[in-house]
Design a protein around this motif. Structure first.
Motif: not given
Length: 1021
Positions: A568-571, A618-621, A640-644, A660-669
């Motif tokens: 998971i990644g952050g911004m 950030f998107r591809e790795t 998707e991995r942008l979670k925080k 704030i919606s940058r972190v609202n995509r569903p993600y399965t690790s």
């Protein structure tokens, strides 16, 4: 054909859902195809008679036997490609110089039919390794979709079916070619959708998807037109026809007269309504033609239109038909607006082509990073992209009547235009060749940059006064001066947060208020007053940046630790570019976490390149760990991995929701964790601004009522915090306590034995919900709330509940369970049950290690071996064996265990029956070269035809085997067709049957047996 013969009135999955749903397809104009008179090509599962007649009609020419064979071989070869069915789909939708397989222009020129229980067999001589969808949808004889149905409140709900589809069927390489042909898969347990917090918990409803390997995700389908189901022009299916079909599917005609059956025939049942919405013939062909797209990614994907995209594209055409020139599509962030534009590209292209008009498409953005992102998304979907980065480039494309050069494999073309480059007057469109051209502009993120008093909007709207302008936004401008709908027109279609979250396309956002948690820590080493925190000198100071960055480092590491997920990644959203640079530098100098700086700096060309690389990486790795930004990437950047997110500045109005919606995509690790929230750490207290923004949108909704007076959705509940999680926890806990007391584990274990399976499944769901709330409290650093939950006790409750569910499964679906689980799992389930029983009854004379218990479990393992050995679980003898085993386990359930040896003796009786069944099957198979097609025909005939003698049946089948044995493994039997097969066999063996005087006794059953044999040869090829 139905492989299980029922002999009494039943009330099960078939009578409650499958047969009524099959009948409902006939109301929509489909034909019913029986398996008993089907000629099926083994390799492709194409129904030959329907296929040949349809292809000849559509293409206006007859096919010889050789031409039909070559066509089937060509299709089979295409299906074997490792391309998710891309080449076959192109053949379906754009055959070019190939045989046309579907007539999309004339719906009635196609043949639509349904067939139940079509076996996708892959292993010769056995049904093992095959799968059989409940209802298969045939278009011109080709199985292009299927519907799996379950009875309401089925075990595990609809999620169990999703899991079976993704983790069993789609992972099997043997099934690949079949799923390369199947374009739509759907599931229903005939229940209304639940009103739950997130789609991952959904257990009820009807869903659809397209086979997309292990990344397959299932979509809800909420009908947009409330009158569509009630006003549909259904075709009447008379009772005689319904009874014929019911009988054909292995049930007595009297089943139709049962009230439960009649209730489930209603067109308004959840399953039947879903069938109408998705499989109406025009809609289904629309999905096939426009709703499938192949996405070029590191792992190639296949996508299908989400239902809001489906309805939005149709609303666009409806608007154009009424003379409109555009409007606004208001779809919440994360709902796939760029993908919507890609789908609409094909729809509108064909719409204008029918009017002999060439359509040119333009996608307008207002930032370079958005141009790159849009271009990437369109290209990955197979659309040729022309980038317009300058006024001259745009002018050339604007005047071009036709696309210059589109690659053969592209499905369309679009010009992506960065309007930020056009401060001066924009070029006006010319049409020097007087060609019929319609320009369509999709205006992305129409909530900004296009102020009506500014140059961008004016320049855009006058470049072609006859163009169609479609604005895409998740947050329209609502100020009196700049209302989006005053500039771009009325709303074409709307889709809001509430539905998007419920549908699983976006997540709720969990807000962590920083003031009461860590702000003091950040300030404690700084000699400043609270009112100076807004001072630029303070928040850009080295001391503030150091304290802030140190907090973020610790918090983000803890976030990954709690989730056991390094992916998971952050911004970090900074107040200024200078603050962003300093935060980035601090991490470079002091942290093992990596950061990528993405800011606008017109004086630094190196930064522009770094921006591009950081976005892509950030998107591809999984690197960098954190992005450090100011304004860039706070809109339109979807990963998707942008979670925080760490929010250090307070955006306003629509910009706040975008950010704030940058972190609202569903993600399965990669480790399988499914995220139910996106997370923001709020340093600036956004609550007041958020509430004000939502209130403004709610007023907009109230003003924009549907024609029928109903509100179209809600914006409430997007952002939650620890208090919301606490309310959720208490809701789960209270609901659990209402069902069963949980304070005493021993009493809990005893009481579980009194609950039926649906109640047990609900108890398990509530316990799992409490476990998830504990994790969320820890992530919010709400230790006081987390301490409410005794995690050790909750884990024991969960384990005890699962043990009881496992035993109930074994008790009620004995053969099925013994067939799919290991012998160790069987023993574990029985031991846990017996242990609980001993505890409940306070038995001193028997223990889990006693000889009686060991003898019982050993016999169960032997029974399991025989069940796994049997190749036809639908044999009537196996069905009766299942009933016997269920009786044994029922007795075990109510027994005081003093009669363990008696129960074991009953089990030994079942074991002997299982061995007898397998020995008999092996004996019969040996008579026919070990071909299970003949075993199956023998078993079915003995079950169905009460007057047939065993020796006559064996003799008839022996003659038939000798007649066809040389061709059993060849396609010639399938291609020659059922009638020819039966005629040839009869011609070959009737003389022998007359000679040994068998014919007179078998003649009443002769043809049905040979028809059954033809079907079984296909089943067990």
């Amino acid at each position: 054909m139905c492989l299980i013969r029922r002999i009494s009135v039943v009330f099960n999955e078939d009578t409650r859902v499958k047969i009524p749903a099959t009948i409902h397809f006939l109301r929509l104009g489909y034909d019913y195809q029986s398996m008993k008179d089907a000629d099926i090509d083994f390799n492709t599962k194409i129904f030959l008679t329907r296929f040949k007649e349809s292809i000849e009609r559509i293409n206006g020419k007859k096919l010889s036997y050789e031409e039909l064979t070559r066509l089937l071989e060509d299709i089979h070869s295409t299906l074997k490609n490792n391309d998710l069915g891309k080449e076959f789909y192109r053949w379906l939708t754009n055959p070019q110089d190939r045989i046309k397989l579907i007539d999309f222009e004339n719906i009635d020129n196609n043949d639509f039919a349904v067939v139940d229980e079509l076996p996708y067999s892959i292993i010769e001589g056995t049904e093992e390794g095959s799968f059989r969808p409940d209802i298969n949808i045939l278009v011109n004889g080709m199985p292009l979709a299927f519907l799996e149905v379950k009875k309401p409140n089925n075990e595990g709900g609809i999620q169990k079916e999703f899991d079976r589809m993704v983790n069993q069927r789609l992972k099997n390489p043997e099934y690949k070619k079949f799923f390369n042909m199947i374009e739509v898969v759907s599931f229903s347990n005939n229940m209304e959708y639940e009103d739950l917090d997130d789609a991952e918990d959904v257990k009820a409803g009807s869903f659809y998807s397209t086979p997309n390997s292990e990344k397959t995700k299932f979509s809800f389908l909420r009908e947009d037109d409330s009158s569509y189901i009630n006003n549909y022009p259904y075709i009447t299916v008379d009772e005689e026809r319904i009874k014929e079909i019911t009988k054909d599917l292995g049930y007595k005609e009297s089943e139709v007269d049962e009230q439960e059956f009649q209730d489930n025939l209603k067109y308004t049942t959840p399953c039947n309504s879903f069938i109408t919405s998705l499989y109406d013939k025009e809609r289904f062909l629309y999905f096939l033609r426009y709703g499938i797209v192949f996405v070029d990614a590191k792992v190639p994907q296949k996508h299908i239109m989400r239902y809001p995209q489906f309805f939005a594209t149709r609303k666009i055409i409806e608007r154009l038909d009424k003379g409109g020139k555009g409007g606004i599509i208001w779809h919440t962030q994360g709902s796939g607006k760029t993908a919507l534009a890609a789908y609409a590209n094909r729809v509108m292209r064909d719409y204008y082509a029918d009017k002999q008009t060439n359509a040119r498409f333009f996608f307008v953005v207002d930032r370079l990073d958005l141009l790159r992102q849009a271009a990437t998304e369109f290209t990955s979907r197979g659309i040729n992209v022309v980038k317009c980065n300058s006024r001259d480039e745009f002018s050339k494309e604007l005047d071009r009547p036709l696309s210059k050069s589109i690659p053969n494999d592209a499905i369309g073309e679009i010009c992506v235009v960065n309007i930020q480059k056009f401060q001066d007057k924009m070029p006006e469109a010319k049409n020097v060749y007087d060609a019929k051209i319609q320009r369509i502009f999709f205006v992305d993120e129409a909530h900004r940059s296009y102020t009506s008093h500014g140059e961008f909007f004016k320049n855009l709207m006058i470049c072609d006064v006859d163009a169609v302008y479609i604005a895409l936004t998740g947050t329209p401008l609502l100020s009196k001066k700049e209302r989006s709908n005053l500039k771009f027109g009325d709303y074409i279609h709307k889709y809001f947060y509430d539905k998007s979250i419920a549908d699983g396309y976006t997540l709720r956002i969990k807000k962590e208020q920083i003031d009461t948690v860590a702000k003091a820590d950040i300030k404690k080493n700084l000699d400043i007053e609270d009112n100076r925190l807004e001072n630029k000198d303070v928040f850009e100071s080295d001391a503030y940046v150091e304290s802030l960055s140190d907090f973020i480092q610790k918090d983000f590491n803890n976030f990954r630790l709690q989730n056991a997920d390094p992916s998971i990644g952050g911004m970090i959203v900074c107040r200024t570019n200078d603050q962003a640079r300093k935060v980035h530098q601090w991490f470079e100098d002091n942290s093992t976490l990596t950061t990528g700086l993405v800011i606008t700096d017109i004086n630094d060309p190196k930064q522009a390149k770094a921006n591009e690389n950081n976005q892509i990486n950030f998107r591809e790795t999984t690197q960098p760990d954190l992005l450090v930004v100011n304004f860039m990437l706070t809109t339109g950047y979807d990963v998707e991995r942008l979670k925080k997110m760490y929010l250090l500045r307070g955006p306003h109005a629509q910009s706040l929701l975008q950010t704030i919606s940058r972190v609202n995509r569903p993600y399965t690790s990669p480790n399988g964790k499914v995220y139910k929230y996106g997370y923001i750490v709020d340093f600036v207290d956004i609550e007041e601004e958020y509430d004000r923004t939502i209130e403004a949108y709610i007023k907009e909704l109230e003003a924009e009522m549907n024609d029928n007076g109903e509100n179209e959705g809600s914006l409430a509940g997007l952002v939650i915090d620890k208090e919301d999680i606490n309310r959720k926890y208490h809701k789960y806990a209270d609901e659990l306590e209402e069902i069963i007391p949980t304070d005493n584990l021993e009493r809990f274990s005893k009481m579980l034995t009194n609950y039926n399976k649906p109640a047990l499944l609900k108890i398990r769901r509530l316990i799992n919900g409490i476990k998830e709330c504990h994790t969320e409290f820890l992530l919010s650093r709400a230790v006081d709330y987390a301490e409410q939950i005794d995690t050790d006790h909750i884990r024991k409750l969960a384990r005890t509940t699962q043990e009881r569910i496992d035993f109930v499964n074994l008790q009620t679906n004995t053969v099925s369970m013994l067939n799919v689980i290991s012998d160790k799992q069987v023993v574990d389930i029985l031991y846990e049950f017996i242990k609980t029983k001993i505890t409940i009854l306070d038995l001193g004379k028997i223990s889990i290690d006693s000889p009686e218990v060991k003898r019982f479990t050993d016999v169960v393992k032997e029974v399991q071996k025989e069940i796994k050995k049997n190749q036809n679980k639908d044999d009537i003898k196996i069905v009766k064996l299942d009933e016997l085993l269920q009786k044994v386990f029922d007795n075990l359930s109510i027994s005081d265990l003093s009669n363990m040896d008696e129960l074991t003796d009953e089990l030994l009786e079942a074991l002997m029956k299982a061995r007898e069944i397998n020995e008999e099957n092996e004996r019969i198979a040996a008579e026919y070269g070990n071909s299970y097609a003949f075993v199956k025909t023998y078993q079915d005939a003995m079950s169905e035809f009460s007057g047939v003698r065993e020796d006559d049946l064996e003799s008839t089948l022996k003659y038939a085997y000798n007649s066809v044995k040389d061709n059993l493994n060849r396609e010639v039997i399938i291609v020659q067709g059922r009638k020819n097969f039966v005629d040839e066999v009869k011609k070959s063996i009737t003389k022998d049957l007359l000679k040994d005087k068998t014919y007179s006794r078998i003649k009443s059953y002769y043809e049905p047996i040979l028809n059954e044999l033809y079907t079984n040869i296909q089943l067990f090829k």
